[in-house]
Each structure stands twice: as structure tokens, then as C-alpha cells.
Design an enzyme around this catalytic site. Structure first.
Site, PDB file in Angstrom:
ATOM      1  N   LYS A 130       0.830  -1.207   0.000  1.00  0.00           N
ATOM      2  CA  LYS A 130       0.000   0.000   0.000  1.00  0.00           C
ATOM      3  C   LYS A 130       0.863   1.255   0.000  1.00  0.00           C
ATOM      4  CE  LYS A 130      -4.483  -1.402   0.909  1.00  0.00           C
ATOM      5  NZ  LYS A 130      -4.637  -2.697   1.536  1.00  0.00           N
ATOM      6  N   LYS A 135      -3.237  -7.996  -7.161  1.00  0.00           N
ATOM      7  CA  LYS A 135      -4.611  -8.362  -6.770  1.00  0.00           C
ATOM      8  C   LYS A 135      -5.605  -7.283  -7.202  1.00  0.00           C
ATOM      9  CE  LYS A 135      -4.963  -6.174  -2.340  1.00  0.00           C
ATOM     10  NZ  LYS A 135      -5.485  -6.046  -1.051  1.00  0.00           N
ATOM     11  N   LYS A 178      -9.544  -2.262  -4.212  1.00  0.00           N
ATOM     12  CA  LYS A 178     -10.409  -1.087  -4.137  1.00  0.00           C
ATOM     13  C   LYS A 178      -9.613   0.182  -4.316  1.00  0.00           C
ATOM     14  CE  LYS A 178     -12.739  -2.545  -0.120  1.00  0.00           C
ATOM     15  NZ  LYS A 178     -11.792  -2.409   0.918  1.00  0.00           N
TER      16      LYS A 178
HETATM   17  P1  TYM Z   1     -10.244  -4.942   2.649  1.00  0.00           P
HETATM   18  O1  TYM Z   1     -11.304  -3.944   2.912  1.00  0.00           O
HETATM   19  O2  TYM Z   1      -9.075  -4.510   1.855  1.00  0.00           O
HETATM   20  O3  TYM Z   1     -10.860  -6.192   1.952  1.00  0.00           O
HETATM   21  C1  TYM Z   1     -12.045  -6.776   2.461  1.00  0.00           C
HETATM   22  C2  TYM Z   1     -11.981  -8.284   2.298  1.00  0.00           C
HETATM   23  O4  TYM Z   1     -11.865  -8.637   0.919  1.00  0.00           O
HETATM   24  C3  TYM Z   1     -10.736  -9.477   0.725  1.00  0.00           C
HETATM   25  N1  TYM Z   1     -10.136  -9.157  -0.560  1.00  0.00           N
HETATM   26  C4  TYM Z   1      -9.913 -10.041  -1.525  1.00  0.00           C
HETATM   27  N2  TYM Z   1     -10.141 -11.365  -1.602  1.00  0.00           N
HETATM   28  C5  TYM Z   1      -9.820 -11.981  -2.750  1.00  0.00           C
HETATM   29  N3  TYM Z   1      -9.272 -11.337  -3.820  1.00  0.00           N
HETATM   30  C6  TYM Z   1      -9.035 -10.013  -3.781  1.00  0.00           C
HETATM   31  N4  TYM Z   1      -8.507  -9.381  -4.822  1.00  0.00           N
HETATM   32  C7  TYM Z   1      -9.341  -9.303  -2.600  1.00  0.00           C
HETATM   33  N5  TYM Z   1      -9.231  -8.007  -2.223  1.00  0.00           N
HETATM   34  C8  TYM Z   1      -9.707  -7.934  -0.969  1.00  0.00           C
HETATM   35  C9  TYM Z   1      -9.795  -9.146   1.864  1.00  0.00           C
HETATM   36  O5  TYM Z   1      -8.892 -10.190   2.104  1.00  0.00           O
HETATM   37  C10 TYM Z   1     -10.769  -8.928   2.996  1.00  0.00           C
HETATM   38  O6  TYM Z   1     -11.156 -10.167   3.543  1.00  0.00           O
HETATM   39  N6  TYM Z   1      -7.968  -4.937   7.071  1.00  0.00           N
HETATM   40  C11 TYM Z   1      -9.069  -5.468   6.304  1.00  0.00           C
HETATM   41  C12 TYM Z   1     -10.398  -5.123   6.897  1.00  0.00           C
HETATM   42  C13 TYM Z   1     -10.540  -5.514   8.327  1.00  0.00           C
HETATM   43  C14 TYM Z   1     -10.849  -6.799   8.817  1.00  0.00           C
HETATM   44  C15 TYM Z   1     -10.879  -6.665  10.218  1.00  0.00           C
HETATM   45  C16 TYM Z   1     -11.078  -8.028   8.184  1.00  0.00           C
HETATM   46  C17 TYM Z   1     -10.410  -4.676   9.379  1.00  0.00           C
HETATM   47  N7  TYM Z   1     -10.600  -5.389  10.520  1.00  0.00           N
HETATM   48  C18 TYM Z   1     -11.141  -7.771  11.043  1.00  0.00           C
HETATM   49  C19 TYM Z   1     -11.358  -9.127   9.025  1.00  0.00           C
HETATM   50  C20 TYM Z   1     -11.364  -8.985  10.420  1.00  0.00           C
HETATM   51  C21 TYM Z   1      -9.015  -4.912   4.894  1.00  0.00           C
HETATM   52  O7  TYM Z   1      -8.384  -3.928   4.636  1.00  0.00           O
HETATM   53  O8  TYM Z   1      -9.758  -5.587   4.010  1.00  0.00           O
END
Ligand code: TYM
Length: 364
Positions: free
Chosen positions: A119, A230, A233
């Protein structure tokens, strides 16, 4: 007896995309459906996490609510009495727990997290040099120059999100698995020091066994233009990203023009053929079959065109249905659910926080 907790969060830095749906949301919905009543489901928006990378702050509040609507469109049953939806910032215990946990998390552990390096690279300050090899201490130092402290300690906030609720399973994509493992390590460290404070969380792979005979996978859907990275967003152009709210026809076009190789063989090999393998993975995940099954179906195809068309149709159909459900979400009722979810989770989180405050000597 309280039920084992399944918990996941999705940042509201932008609209959610197909990777978020397949990597995380769908697993929660499937668990809720197939094991009704067995688990407590916590599905939340980590809104404090949403600006660890630059965003339009004027849109954050509304974006948070929009993303909660997406959970419902994806099939989350918010009327289920064991399901709680909430915003992280509505539960102040997350922030205080983060501070306490940060004092039991090593700087070296956080430096090893691959996400902040990726990031920080993405959002580097214009004109500053960033070394490509982020494995060296020099490269990490270079990145540190244009990285916020929030981005660096973000995994600790995530650990607080998870540990406050004694979470058992955390459905996340591959990119977030390392953070769940860190949460577990910190929990073990604190339990060893103070006696049992936390249950230990585990990563939960995608519900469908997308690869035959193997454990559920930690999914990583790739960017359609650059399948080396990947689908994200925070990608500035969004050209290789399929947003859950974009027009189904535009998503189909993106699939048709996805980067592939010139080999014209529908074979799953993420290392050598990431573009076509990504499309195989998307098709398999949407249909709920294995990647092997998809390859078998197209094994006699000598061109990518018809396969791409089939995936494009699949995505178009999925988005059309998804968006119909989104349009039908009752926003008022959802806001009420949010209120009750946040009230209930404040109680649970405050009880855990008090236990930890006592353990570290802040309370008698
Ligand atoms: P975030 O918001 O970036 O992504 C949300 C969820 O989507 C999954 N993900 C993906 N899975 C497969 N392929 C992709 N290209 C892809 N992009 C994103 C992520 O693995 C995630 O599961 N830090 C976390 C959010 C968070 C969280 C938590 C998650 C904050 N606290 C506690 C679980 C438990 C995040 O930035 O995810």
C-alpha cells in the site's frame, strides 16, 4: 453457551468489488445459510481503517452505509438474531484495545506485514524513490518515509477488531491472512502473560472448495489488466476492477478485454498464466465449482474468446441479480439494525475491554 463467532470487516475506502465478495462476504453468507443458528456472525465496516490510504473524506460516511447495503444484497440475513452489523467507530472499545495491544506487538512483527509495503508503494509521494525489492531493510526504510503511522499499525486495530469478540473464524482473502495470524500471535502472547484473555482466531478460507481435494483456499482475485497484482479497491484507474455496483455490461466488457497470454490453452497455472487462471478462478468461484472442473469443461477449446464470453456472461448475470437485490434493500430498516447491532456490540466489547484493562493493571 455462547456461539462461536465468525467475524469479518470490509473497509469503506471505495465501493466493494468482486474480489471482496468472493474472498470474504460470500463465505460469511454461506456459513450463515448452511449452519443457521450455530454461529454468531459479526459483519462490520472498519471505518477507522478506511483512511489508512488517501480517500475522499466527504464521502466516507455515506460510503460506509452503502457498503452495509452491499452485505444485504450479497445475502446476509440481518434479521437473524445471531447476526450483528456495525461500524467500528461506533464502538470506542476498538480504539482503546488497539492501544493496549500495540504495547504487546513488536515493531519487527509489523515491519514484516506485506500489506503495508504494497500500500505504501501504491500511495508513494510523487517523485520519491521507492526501491522495488521491499525485502531489504533499506527498501523498508525508504517506504517508511511516505507511509502514515496509521497504515503501519493498522494490523493492530484489526487484531482489536477480532479479539474483542473472541472470534473463532475470520473469513478473509489471501492478502489479509497474515494480519489474522498476527492477531493470533498477539493473543497467545497476552494469554501467556496474563492468563486466558482471548480465544484464538483462525483464518477461514472460501466456503467452496475451489480446488478439488484440497482445503478451502485463501482467495486472491487478480486485477484484470495487470493479473500480477490483486484486484484492489484502492486501485486508482479501476480498469481492472469489477465493482459490485458497476453496470453489468461494463463489467462484461472488462472481462472480454482482460489481459491473457497467447497460448490459447485453458489451463490453471497462476504462476505462468495468471490472466487466464484468474478468469478460471472467477468462473469457478461464481459457479461454486472447482477450477479443475472449469478447465475440464473447456479442455478442447483452442481459443480464449468463447471462454472469456462465458465468464463475461456469468459475471453479467451475477451483477444483474446482485443489483436487483441491492435496489430492494430497505435502508430505514437497515439503519435500525445498525443501531441495535452497535448497542449490543458495545456491551460485548466493553466487557472484554474491562477484562483486559484489569489484566494490565488499569482497573482494580
Ligand atoms: P479490505 O477492505 O481490503 O478487503 C475486504 C476483504 O476482501 C478481501 N479481498 C480479496 N479477496 C480476494 N481477492 C481479492 N482481490 C481481494 N481483495 C480484498 C480481503 O482479504 C478482505 O477479507 N484490514 C481489512 C479489513 C478488516 C478486517 C478486520 C477483516 C479490518 N478489521 C477484522 C477481518 C477482520 C481490509 O483492509 O480488508
Amino acid at each position: 453457551m455462547s456461539k462461536p463467532v465468525i467475524l469479518t470487516g470490509l473497509r469503506a475506502n471505495n465501493d466493494l468489488h468482486l474480489g471482496n465478495y468472493l474472498g470474504a462476504i460470500r463465505s460469511v453468507v454461506a456459513l450463515q445459510k448452511h449452519h443457521a443458528g450455530e454461529y454468531q456472525v459479526n459483519m462490520f465496516v472498519p471505518d477507522l481503517h478506511s483512511f489508512t490510504t488517501p480517500i475522499d473524506h466527504g464521502k466516507l460516511y455515506q460510503q460506509t452505509l452503502e457498503n452495509i447495503k452491499l452485505f444485504v444484497a450479497a445475502g446476509l440475513d440481518v434479521d437473524d438474531p445471531n447476526t450483528f452489523v456495525y461500524r467500528q467507530s461506533a464502538i470506542p472499545a476498538h480504539s482503546e484495545m488497539t492501544w493496549i495491544l500495540s504495547c504487546f506487538t513488536y515493531y519487527g512483527e509489523l515491519r514484516r506485514m506485506t500489506q503495508f509495503k504494497e500500500k505504501a508503494k501504491q500511495h508513494k509521494v510523487e517523485g520519491e524513490s521507492v526501491l522495488d525489492n521491499t525485502d531489504t531493510p533499506e527498501a523498508t526504510e525508504d517506504l517508511a518515509q511516505h507511509m502514515t503511522a496509521g497504515l503501519f499499525i493498522y494490523p493492530v486495530l484489526m487484531a482489536a477488531d477480532i479479539l474483542l469478540y473472541d472470534t473463532k473464524y475470520v473469513p478473509v482473502g489471501e492478502d489479509q491472512s497474515q494480519h489474522v495470524e498476527l492477531a493470533r500471535d498477539v493473543a497467545v502472547r497476552m494469554n501467556n502473560k496474563f492468563g486466558k484473555l482471548f480465544d484464538l482466531p483462525e483464518v477461514y478460507g472460501t466456503y467452496n472448495h475451489t480446488s478439488e481435494g484440497k482445503d478451502p483456499v485463501r482467495l486472491r482475485i487478480r486485477d484484470l489488466v495487470n493479473p500480477e497484482k490483486k484486484m484492489s479497491k484502492s486501485d486508482a484507474s479501476g480498469k481492472g476492477v469489477i465493482f459490485l455496483t458497476e453496470s453489468p455490461a461494463s463489467a462484461a466488457k472488462k472481462i472480454m478485454s482482460a489481459t491473457t497470454d497467447s497460448d490459447n490453452k485453458i489451463v490453471y497455472d497462476m504462476e505462468k498464466k495468471p490472466g487466464i487462471s484468474n478468469l478460471i478462478q472467477i468462473a469457478a468461484s461464481l459457479r461454486g465449482v472447482s477450477t479443475e472442473g472449469v478447465c475440464r469443461e473447456y479442455k478442447d477449446q483452442k481459443q480464449y474468446g468463447p471462454f472469456k464470453q462465458a465468464v463475461a456472461d456469468e459475471v453479467e448475470k451475477f451483477l444483474t441479480l446482485f443489483q436487483e437485490k441491492l435496489a430492494a434493500v430497505d435502508e430505514k430498516a437497515l439503519l435500525q439494525k445498525l443501531g441495535t447491532g452497535e448497542a449490543a456490540m458495545n456491551k460485548t466489547a466493553n466487557a472484554k475491554l474491562l477484562l483486559v484493562q484489569k489484566a494490565v493493571g488499569l482497573r482494580p
